[in-house]
Design an enzyme around this catalytic site. Sequence first.
Site, PDB file in Angstrom:
ATOM      1  CE  LYS A 175      13.981  33.751   2.112  1.00 38.57           C
ATOM      2  NZ  LYS A 175      13.072  33.569   0.971  1.00 38.57           N
ATOM      3  NE  ARG A 205       8.865  23.723  -1.749  1.00 37.49           N
ATOM      4  CZ  ARG A 205       8.685  24.308  -2.935  1.00 37.49           C
ATOM      5  NH1 ARG A 205       8.863  23.613  -4.052  1.00 37.49           N
ATOM      6  NH2 ARG A 205       8.335  25.568  -3.014  1.00 37.49           N
TER       7      ARG A 205
END
Length: 488
Positions: free
Chosen positions: A269, A343
């Site tokens: 990030k 996920r």
Amino acid sequence: MVTIRFAKDGDTLVKSLDFLLILAPQSLLGSDAGKALLPKQYAETICELAEGMEPGRYGTLRETRCNAGKLRLVLALLPDEVSRYVGPTRGLLARDLVHKSGIAQVKKGGALMLLEEAEHWLANAAAIVRACPLFDLKTGKPKTAGTLTLCGVVPGKGPVSVERSWRSTIGATRAAARLVDMPPSDLDPAGFSREAKALLRGVPGVRLREITGNKLLEEKLGGIHGVGRCAKAQPRLLIASLGSSRSRGNHVCLVGKGVTFDTGGLNLKPRTGMGGMKSDMGGAAAVLGAFRALAGAGFQGRVTALICLAENAIGPLAVKPDDVLVMHSGKTVEINNTDAEGRLLLADGVSYAARKLKADIIIDAATLTGAQGIATGRGHAAIVSNDAVLERMLIETGFDTGDLVHPLPFAPELYQREFTSQVADMKNSVKDRANAQSSCAAQFIYEHLPENDKLMWAHVDLAKPAFLDERGTGYGVPLLSQAVWRLA
């Protein structure tokens, strides 16, 4: 730190206070029935304070001093008319008003809620306690322990009798918010596990099991292991259970994403995107809090919390783009984005719940996508479900608890193709980021459930509501706990 207490009526509430909050819709405060339930010694002052107040669209505050300046009295006036997406409890508006009141600094405070229905108590009480966080490492100010006593009244009916499940939910909501606020080096996967065990210690009927490190691979939990395998603290699946196969009703499994810090992995990030990623375990905190609320209230059905814990770190053992993981479902997943890691945890969690634990109903909760905030905003979580009845129930529970939700499309025909891989069963991230990202992320999770027309599943993406203004909210604890009561 403020301790929450409960009073049986308004006159009991106001004894020896230095702060009193009155929270009410405009019409209730102006009614004779509403005035009759105000604390007798302050009723005239409150009515004078309310004269000329107009709540507008958002509600408004006004305050005065009583008892020779010793009591600070704050009136939080809510609008009578609100949109159908805000709901009749006005919980979101109440939260914002109460936060501005300075209630977190009280030494001995009280809050009187004038309610249209007794069932509005939980949403309004949650709005109030969310303004009183438990976690604080600031120095330079005295650490005084305060108390805040809550009382709800319904004009024409009298004081609200507080249900045991509501009391338990209020405490668990604050506990979940505290976890979200904790620094990630303190609350790594091992730290979260310790906190969870401490929160559940001594609660009757609770059973715990923990699968850690390479033991995850023995249980075929390759997604959880892959995400967290390079971090200092080992990844793990913490399973908390109430009830048994002999319990009546549905077996409900709650599955929480617990990424205790998310660097993005090797798809790192940027600086502006990494701050606040301690909150990426907000779904796990919500599931733990909901389970604690149920257990603390003596829930007699069967419920299991699966808390999937990992730190998405970088290092020599980190999962790489182009790696392929074997999931609990047996499906293979090609990694095309290491920052789509949550996920992978949830896919293993829901598969384990369905295949190993034989759940009838599965609800997963996660701070899963930034796109959730774009789709449904700061106040509403996004939900995706394969069952219209379950979806409708969650919407109604959201209105009742103040944990608002809004449905997104469930359409496998449109979204499954986004994960096409040439070398594995699927990729972990979409090829078109402009195609309903939050629904697609939910679709990835759904793909790891067995084909079973009777299995009811819902996904709650609470990325924005779980962490507002750099503070954990405990969002999801009221929603999930009250949903389980209705489903069991």
